[in-house]
Design a protein around this motif. Sequence first.
Motif, mmCIF file in Angstrom:
data_model
loop_
_atom_site.group_PDB
_atom_site.id
_atom_site.type_symbol
_atom_site.label_atom_id
_atom_site.label_comp_id
_atom_site.label_asym_id
_atom_site.label_seq_id
_atom_site.Cartn_x
_atom_site.Cartn_y
_atom_site.Cartn_z
ATOM 1 N N ALA A 176 0.825 -1.364 -0.049
ATOM 2 C CA ALA A 176 0.389 -0.001 -0.070
ATOM 3 C C ALA A 176 0.787 1.230 -0.087
ATOM 4 C CB ALA A 176 -0.820 -0.129 1.208
ATOM 5 N N GLU A 177 2.434 1.192 0.605
ATOM 6 C CA GLU A 177 2.473 2.083 0.472
ATOM 7 C C GLU A 177 3.907 2.596 -0.905
ATOM 8 O OE1 GLU A 177 2.526 0.403 4.728
ATOM 9 O OE2 GLU A 177 2.971 -0.392 2.860
ATOM 10 N N ASP A 178 3.499 1.203 -1.241
ATOM 11 C CA ASP A 178 4.296 1.905 -2.893
ATOM 12 C C ASP A 178 3.546 2.378 -3.298
ATOM 13 O OD1 ASP A 178 6.026 1.147 -5.329
ATOM 14 O OD2 ASP A 178 5.357 -0.975 -5.075
ATOM 15 N N ALA A 179 2.043 1.591 -3.131
ATOM 16 C CA ALA A 179 1.326 2.599 -4.225
ATOM 17 C C ALA A 179 1.083 3.696 -3.852
ATOM 18 C CB ALA A 179 -0.631 1.865 -4.367
ATOM 19 N N ALA A 180 0.885 4.249 -2.675
ATOM 20 C CA ALA A 180 0.659 5.408 -2.290
ATOM 21 C C ALA A 180 2.270 6.497 -2.381
ATOM 22 C CB ALA A 180 1.277 5.597 -0.546
ATOM 23 N N ALA A 181 3.537 6.205 -2.868
ATOM 24 C CA ALA A 181 4.605 6.909 -3.485
ATOM 25 C C ALA A 181 3.943 7.107 -5.145
ATOM 26 C CB ALA A 181 5.546 6.225 -3.439
ATOM 27 N N ARG A 182 3.382 5.402 -5.944
ATOM 28 C CA ARG A 182 2.913 6.216 -6.833
ATOM 29 C C ARG A 182 1.938 7.081 -7.813
ATOM 30 N NH1 ARG A 182 3.396 1.008 -10.694
ATOM 31 N NH2 ARG A 182 5.314 -0.301 -9.188
ATOM 32 N N ASN A 183 1.238 7.091 -6.973
ATOM 33 C CA ASN A 183 0.135 8.028 -6.787
ATOM 34 C C ASN A 183 0.987 10.080 -6.398
ATOM 35 O OD1 ASN A 183 -2.377 7.048 -7.112
ATOM 36 N ND2 ASN A 183 -2.696 5.903 -5.357
ATOM 37 N N LEU A 184 1.997 9.589 -5.191
ATOM 38 C CA LEU A 184 2.163 10.799 -4.764
ATOM 39 C C LEU A 184 2.792 11.411 -6.449
ATOM 40 C CD1 LEU A 184 2.272 13.258 -3.872
ATOM 41 C CD2 LEU A 184 4.558 11.874 -2.475
ATOM 42 N N LEU A 185 4.107 10.551 -6.863
ATOM 43 C CA LEU A 185 5.327 11.253 -8.011
ATOM 44 C C LEU A 185 3.856 11.693 -8.987
ATOM 45 C CD1 LEU A 185 7.081 10.785 -9.287
ATOM 46 C CD2 LEU A 185 7.255 7.895 -9.975
ATOM 47 N N MET A 186 2.860 10.872 -9.221
ATOM 48 C CA MET A 186 2.223 10.835 -10.561
ATOM 49 C C MET A 186 1.637 12.334 -10.639
ATOM 50 S SD MET A 186 0.237 7.352 -12.046
ATOM 51 C CE MET A 186 -0.328 6.633 -10.764
ATOM 52 N N SER A 216 3.295 13.699 -19.390
ATOM 53 C CA SER A 216 2.246 11.982 -19.214
ATOM 54 C C SER A 216 2.785 10.821 -17.908
ATOM 55 C CB SER A 216 2.048 11.717 -20.228
ATOM 56 O OG SER A 216 3.524 11.925 -21.288
ATOM 57 N N VAL A 217 1.666 9.913 -17.834
ATOM 58 C CA VAL A 217 2.632 9.340 -17.007
ATOM 59 C C VAL A 217 2.079 7.494 -17.759
ATOM 60 C CG1 VAL A 217 2.667 10.592 -14.891
ATOM 61 C CG2 VAL A 217 1.447 9.327 -15.308
ATOM 62 N N VAL A 269 3.759 -4.049 -18.350
ATOM 63 C CA VAL A 269 3.545 -5.687 -17.819
ATOM 64 C C VAL A 269 3.392 -5.327 -16.574
ATOM 65 C CG1 VAL A 269 2.995 -5.830 -19.955
ATOM 66 C CG2 VAL A 269 4.967 -6.053 -19.207
ATOM 67 N N ILE A 270 4.553 -5.169 -16.085
ATOM 68 C CA ILE A 270 5.564 -5.034 -14.592
ATOM 69 C C ILE A 270 5.085 -4.477 -13.961
ATOM 70 C CG2 ILE A 270 8.058 -5.121 -15.272
ATOM 71 C CD1 ILE A 270 6.758 -8.168 -12.701
ATOM 72 N N GLY A 271 4.577 -2.763 -14.246
ATOM 73 C CA GLY A 271 4.081 -2.327 -13.047
ATOM 74 C C GLY A 271 5.542 -1.104 -13.594
ATOM 75 N N ALA A 331 -4.723 -1.179 -9.132
ATOM 76 C CA ALA A 331 -6.297 -1.204 -9.069
ATOM 77 C C ALA A 331 -5.869 0.537 -8.250
ATOM 78 C CB ALA A 331 -6.874 -1.713 -8.393
ATOM 79 N N ALA A 332 -4.314 0.230 -7.416
ATOM 80 C CA ALA A 332 -4.582 1.683 -6.254
ATOM 81 C C ALA A 332 -3.956 2.950 -6.673
ATOM 82 C CB ALA A 332 -4.302 1.172 -4.853
ATOM 83 N N ALA A 333 -3.279 2.568 -7.790
ATOM 84 C CA ALA A 333 -2.023 3.569 -8.442
ATOM 85 C C ALA A 333 -2.629 3.218 -9.727
ATOM 86 C CB ALA A 333 -0.877 3.748 -8.448
ATOM 87 N N PRO A 334 -3.532 3.685 -9.914
ATOM 88 C CA PRO A 334 -3.971 3.478 -11.881
ATOM 89 C C PRO A 334 -3.521 4.403 -12.930
ATOM 90 C CG PRO A 334 -5.581 4.570 -12.046
ATOM 91 C CD PRO A 334 -4.784 4.381 -10.087
#
Length: 430
Positions: free
Chosen positions: A54-64, A73-74, A78-80, A190-193
Amino acid sequence: MPPSRGTCERVGMMSDFERAAQAVREDRLWQRHMDMAKLGGTPRGGVNRQALSAEDAAARNLLMSWAAARGFSVFTDVIGNLFVRREGSDAGAKPILSGSHMDSQPTGGRFDGMYGVLAAFEALEALEDAGVRTKRPVEAVAWTNEEGSRFQPGAMGSAVFAGHNALDAMLAVKDWKGVVLRDALAETLAAAPAPRRGDTPGFALDGYVEAHIEQGPRLEDARTTIGVVTGIQGSRRFMVEILGDEAHAGTTPRAARKDAFVAAVAIAGAMQDATRDADDTLRFTIGRVDVLPGSPNTVPGRVSFTIDMRHPSMEVLEAHETKLRAIVASKAAPCTATIERLTSVAPTVFDPGVIGLVRDAAQRQGFSNMDMPSGAGHDAMHIAALCPAGMVFVPCERGVSHNEIENATPSDLAAGTRVLVEALVRLANR
Ligand code: HGY
Ligand code: MN
Ligand code: MN
């Protein structure tokens, strides 16, 4: 904002790379590190932001969110792996990539990996602020699961991107609790689309430069700001599994036992002795041991442990793998034991042209610098197989890393980023 030390003082028009390097903002870069450090932050001031958590997803969302604010653009693949793209004047040109990883060790630091991602993002912002339009697009990347502490092996996102590890095999990997990577990846995305770019791993690149803290003491000992990285030592990872019989701790005589832990101790001890070398160059680490069923009064029936082995020479790694296999075969009785090699990465030699760009940038900007190899593994070891690649190191305090007290200074992080920007612009405008 006073120009940083070593800024090029020249009358008249500055070049694109000079303007872009000057546009790097030390305060913004540091603040972004502090913002990211809150995601998975630990009481001792480190981070626990493991891959596809969940913390990785949060970091992805913050960067995006930062990328969206700048109009970049982001994409994911296939491997995220997560890409932040700034267009060039030639949109069809192969991009220049820069980045590292946002996942951390369980007791990791605020800068390992994250610096490379944020330095790359700062490079995009500096280009934007300086109004520099490069010929080639420039993309910042956060590679999936570089640490390999939850899902083995490490550098997985870049390994799949480069075709070093097969996508399906990596998607089937399980973590220590039995969670399958495919499911953890789906949950994270799904958490960081982000829009998916491509249905197969990888795409053509024209160059790659990764910024990273050194994770060793050499730069600090030499009072040097920039490490011009020449290559990365080779590495191999293994899993050893020992099978015995579970039995009652009170009623079973030791002579009658098949105690998997006793066999594991014999095997691990023999391996430690067999891999010691006179100049302490071979790195041999047993980082995780699982003893099952893990009950105080049941004789362990199954033990597994990891092996991380590294050396600058592939021949030395090969010779020691043979020794490890012989030890497993000879020391397991009365239990049985297997050793499986999870990954083998040959020593990486970076592109002389990219090494030269990094060194020239450090020299021109007045930063002390030295050529050096990397003891730590990085995503660059896989990307170097695809295109001209190199790395920029900056010091970390006492060389400490994979530890919550890992530290670096705002000025060193900014210096490394200024050197990175110059190298990226020169690559993007070749
Ligand atoms: O293990 C390594 O070398 C990297 O820091 N993950
Ligand atoms: Mn790292
Ligand atoms: Mn690391």
